[in-house]
Design a protein around this motif. Structure first.
Motif, PDB file in Angstrom:
ATOM      1  N   ASN A  47       0.826  -1.206   0.000  1.00 52.57           N
ATOM      2  CA  ASN A  47       0.000   0.000   0.000  1.00 52.57           C
ATOM      3  C   ASN A  47       0.866   1.264   0.000  1.00 52.57           C
ATOM      4  OD1 ASN A  47      -2.540  -1.196  -0.080  1.00 52.57           O
ATOM      5  ND2 ASN A  47      -2.644  -1.427   2.153  1.00 52.57           N
ATOM      6  N   ALA A  48       1.922   1.247   0.818  1.00 53.72           N
ATOM      7  CA  ALA A  48       2.820   2.402   0.881  1.00 53.72           C
ATOM      8  C   ALA A  48       3.500   2.640  -0.458  1.00 53.72           C
ATOM      9  CB  ALA A  48       3.871   2.198   1.973  1.00 53.72           C
ATOM     10  N   LYS A  49       3.876   1.523  -1.102  1.00 63.15           N
ATOM     11  CA  LYS A  49       4.532   1.655  -2.401  1.00 63.15           C
ATOM     12  C   LYS A  49       3.584   2.252  -3.430  1.00 63.15           C
ATOM     13  CE  LYS A  49       6.948  -1.063  -5.901  1.00 63.15           C
ATOM     14  NZ  LYS A  49       7.398  -2.422  -6.285  1.00 63.15           N
ATOM     15  N   GLN A  50       2.349   1.752  -3.468  1.00 68.01           N
ATOM     16  CA  GLN A  50       1.382   2.262  -4.419  1.00 68.01           C
ATOM     17  C   GLN A  50       1.018   3.711  -4.111  1.00 68.01           C
ATOM     18  OE1 GLN A  50      -1.932  -0.410  -4.440  1.00 68.01           O
ATOM     19  NE2 GLN A  50      -0.755  -2.157  -5.247  1.00 68.01           N
ATOM     20  N   LEU A  51       0.911   4.032  -2.810  1.00 64.58           N
ATOM     21  CA  LEU A  51       0.598   5.396  -2.427  1.00 64.58           C
ATOM     22  C   LEU A  51       1.719   6.354  -2.859  1.00 64.58           C
ATOM     23  CD1 LEU A  51      -1.266   7.358  -0.956  1.00 64.58           C
ATOM     24  CD2 LEU A  51      -0.057   6.818   1.167  1.00 64.58           C
TER      25      LEU A  51
ATOM     26  N   LYS B  58      -4.758   9.649  13.396  1.00 63.66           N
ATOM     27  CA  LYS B  58      -4.288   8.644  14.353  1.00 63.66           C
ATOM     28  C   LYS B  58      -2.792   8.818  14.611  1.00 63.66           C
ATOM     29  CE  LYS B  58      -7.770   5.316  12.810  1.00 63.66           C
ATOM     30  NZ  LYS B  58      -8.004   3.966  12.268  1.00 63.66           N
ATOM     31  N   ASN B  59      -2.318  10.043  14.379  1.00 63.89           N
ATOM     32  CA  ASN B  59      -0.912  10.379  14.643  1.00 63.89           C
ATOM     33  C   ASN B  59       0.054   9.641  13.741  1.00 63.89           C
ATOM     34  OD1 ASN B  59      -1.716  12.131  16.680  1.00 63.89           O
ATOM     35  ND2 ASN B  59      -1.619  10.520  18.240  1.00 63.89           N
ATOM     36  N   LYS B  60      -0.391   9.354  12.519  1.00 62.55           N
ATOM     37  CA  LYS B  60       0.504   8.759  11.523  1.00 62.55           C
ATOM     38  C   LYS B  60       0.617   9.737  10.354  1.00 62.55           C
ATOM     39  CE  LYS B  60       0.096   4.469  10.425  1.00 62.55           C
ATOM     40  NZ  LYS B  60      -0.520   3.187   9.989  1.00 62.55           N
ATOM     41  N   VAL B  61       1.806   9.827   9.784  1.00 58.31           N
ATOM     42  CA  VAL B  61       2.049  10.729   8.665  1.00 58.31           C
ATOM     43  C   VAL B  61       2.878   9.992   7.630  1.00 58.31           C
ATOM     44  CG1 VAL B  61       4.100  11.699   9.804  1.00 58.31           C
ATOM     45  CG2 VAL B  61       3.011  12.960   7.961  1.00 58.31           C
TER      46      VAL B  61
ATOM     47  N   GLU C  67       6.934   6.533   6.214  1.00 58.31           N
ATOM     48  CA  GLU C  67       5.895   6.646   7.245  1.00 58.31           C
ATOM     49  C   GLU C  67       6.538   6.841   8.605  1.00 58.31           C
ATOM     50  OE1 GLU C  67       2.690   3.684   9.456  1.00 58.31           O
ATOM     51  OE2 GLU C  67       3.805   3.011   7.715  1.00 58.31           O
ATOM     52  N   ARG C  68       5.854   7.665   9.411  1.00 55.98           N
ATOM     53  CA  ARG C  68       6.267   7.834  10.796  1.00 55.98           C
ATOM     54  C   ARG C  68       5.090   8.401  11.579  1.00 55.98           C
ATOM     55  NH1 ARG C  68       9.279  11.966   8.277  1.00 55.98           N
ATOM     56  NH2 ARG C  68       8.609  14.095   8.869  1.00 55.98           N
TER      57      ARG C  68
END
Length: 614
Positions: free
Chosen positions: A108-112, A135-138, A147-148
């Protein structure tokens, strides 16, 4: 006194001059007012154009950031994959359902990342893009990828963005340590962010979009303008809330007066070139004021009127100078015209006044009486010729008289001789004859014969070597007379022996040294040196006598100053060849290029230095 200005020439000259002054004054004032308005308007247009250009550049950079944020907001693919990313959903295309959740997240991260890269565009108009969930994710895309987590309470912009449901939020410049890592410069980097709420398919907020751009890139035109600033202008950008956006870390108190200008919609109607008086300095300033409804920023270019209009002042000065020169030239022409009208009458008067009685009845007088229509010019020319001829004759006679007087003075000065030297020498010969000192008598008489022959010659200039030889003969005579009590040395550079110098200027110096030495106990030392220094010859005569007293030095220097100030040679006195006579002869021969210095030696004795140009 007023009768002097009542003649025809004066009346014509003052009339013409007054007309010229009035005409030129009116023209210069009119031209100055016209040029001032024109140059002021051109300066205003230039300032207005620069301000408009800077604002458009800022709007363009913010528009790029806004476009990227809108591309993200309206992209369904971004919404879908961002929802999967933040929810950790499994891949629905996998029928087995056995896919690893971690693998799903990575996929998902790769596609995003690929979709966000496409949303930013191939030209990369912005440097960084962040997607925040609640949810405190960026998730970041750009220089900073991946991501962090984040703490919303530590984000000063968070509440403002959450509460702004109408559109974009543009922050002030802040130091950006994250983006500074990707710049090779050692300077701290600042960035500006544009935020928007990120909505899902049901138009419910599910996150925040942040688009970042470097401060230096957004305000590149202003930074460049500051580097190449012809008027030392200041640029100010502030938002409608009264917060300064540019320059960085600006003192609000310095710009407070400018920030009282209209903002918002009222400012939009005031976009113009404004005169302004600085309340702090009292100086007049010119402002180019622009408001952007897109960013809410107000751009003000502040220029001191004195500096902005400096070219106008320079141009005005030059114009006045040129006008003054032209006016002066015109006045001179008016003077020439007035003089041309009255010139014939004036010349006739001058010709009659300068005519001598002995010229009457001669051919020259007949020539003066010719009437050709321009006789005044002929008379003037002829009068000047006659005056020049008489003046030349008088000058020749005066120069001849001065030349003869100078030659007579030189001859008189060099013809002086102390008779005591002859008396003492003859007495010495008489004493030696009684002692049957024949060899010494022969030597002394030979030297004395040479001395008298050299002294009686008519030459005023001799070779330096001949003068030294004469001086040496004089010392030999005195050494025969005094014996071992007298010691002397002569050291002359061979290169100056052929120089022509005034006769009898070295021997009298030696005679003077010997005169004072004999007042002390023997032995008596006399040294003669000759060198070339600073393109002039120098002769130094020194002794070990008692030296000059302070009174004698003051007296001699005073008389030398009197000669230099009055240029009058004192009456000659035939009482010996004194130092003053030598100074006068050197002055007459070499003028200001002569060297004549008298001084006492540190221990005992005196030194006299004379010299002249080569």
């Amino acid at each position: 006194m007023w009768n002097k200005f009542r003649n025809i020439q004066s009346v014509l000259f003052f009339t013409y001059s007054l007309i010229i002054v009035i005409v030129f004054t009116v023209l210069v004032i009119w031209f100055y007012m016209w040029a001032s308005d024109l140059l002021r308007q051109n300066a205003a247009d230039t300032l207005q154009s620069m301000g408009q250009s800077m604002q458009e550049h800022n709007d363009s950079e913010i528009q790029k950031m806004n476009d990227v944020s809108l591309n993200v907001l309206y992209s369904n693919l971004v919404k879908t994959h961002f929802q999967k990313f933040i929810s950790g959903e499994e891949d629905e295309t996998d029928p087995t359902g056995l896919t690893n959740p971690v693998m799903n997240s990575v996929e998902n991260a790769k596609q995003l990342a690929e979709i966000l890269t496409a949303a930013i565009g191939p030209s990369r108009p912005v440097e960084q893009l962040y997607l925040y969930d609640f949810k405190n994710k960026v998730y970041g895309n750009g220089f900073d990828n991946g991501e962090r987590t984040y703490d919303s309470s530590k984000k000063p912009w968070y509440e403002q963005v959450i509460n702004n449901t109408e559109g974009k939020t543009i922050t002030l410049p802040v130091p950006d340590e994250e983006m500074s890592r990707f710049i090779s410069s050692s300077e701290k980097q600042y960035s500006i962010s544009l935020f928007r709420l990120f909505y899902d398919s049901y138009n419910e907020p599910m996150g925040i979009v942040e688009v970042k751009q470097y401060f230096n890139r957004i305000f590149a035109s202003m930074i460049e303008f500051s580097k190449q600033n012809p008027y030392q202008a200041k640029v100010l950008v502030y938002n409608d809330a009264g917060q300064i956006v540019y320059p960085l870390q600006a003192d609000t108190s310095v710009y407070s007066a400018y920030m009282k200008l209209p903002t918002g919609k009222a400012a939009q109607a005031e976009n113009d070139y404004l005169p302004f008086v600085n309340p702090d300095t009292g100086g007049k300033e010119l402002l180019s004021y622009h408001h952007s409804s897109f960013t809410g920023w107000n751009t003000v270019i502040i220029v001191s009127e004195k500096k902005l209009l400096a070219p106008l002042f320079v141009f005005t000065k030059r114009t006045v100078l040129v006008a003054f020169i032209i006016m002066l030239f015109a006045i001179l022409l008016s003077f020439a015209a007035a003089k041309r009208i009255t010139f014939p009458i004036l010349k006739i008067h001058r010709t009659i006044r300068s005519m001598r009685l002995e010229d009457l009845g001669t051919g020259r007088v007949a020539a003066l009486e010719l009437n050709s229509g321009l006789t005044e010019l002929d008379h003037l020319h002829f009068s000047f010729q006659q005056m020049s001829s008489r003046l030349k004759q008088s000058m020749d006679e005066l120069l001849l008289s001065q030349s003869q007087e100078m030659q007579a003075k030189l001859v008189a000065l060099q013809s002086q001789m102390n008779p005591h030297f002859l008396y003492n020498t003859l007495a010495t010969i008489h004493a030696m004859a009684e002692e049957n000192m024949n060899e010494q008598i022969i030597s002394m008489t030979e030297n004395m014969s040479h001395f008298l022959r050299y002294f009686s010659s008519d030459e005023s200039l001799v070779d330096l070597g001949e003068e030294v030889l004469h001086t040496e003969k004089y010392l030999e005579i005195n050494q025969i007379r005094y014996g071992k009590k007298l010691e002397y040395s002569i050291d002359i550079e061979e290169s100056i022996l052929k120089l022509r110098i005034p006769k009898l200027i070295i021997q009298p110096l030696v005679e003077n040294s010997l005169k004072f030495c004999t007042t002390n106990e023997p032995p008596w030392m006399i040294q003669v040196k000759g060198i070339i220094q600073d393109n002039r010859w120098q002769i130094e005569v020194s002794d070990n006598g008692p030296g000059f007293t302070e009174d004698s030095l003051n007296s001699l220097n005073g008389r030398i100053r009197e000669i230099n100030e009055t240029h009058v040679i004192p009456v000659l006195q035939l009482d010996g060849m004194g130092l003053l006579n030598i100074y006068i002869r050197m002055k007459l021969t070499y003028g200001g290029d002569m060297l004549f210095r008298i001084d006492n030696r540190p221990r005992a004795g005196a030194t006299i230095i004379i010299g002249g140009t080569l």
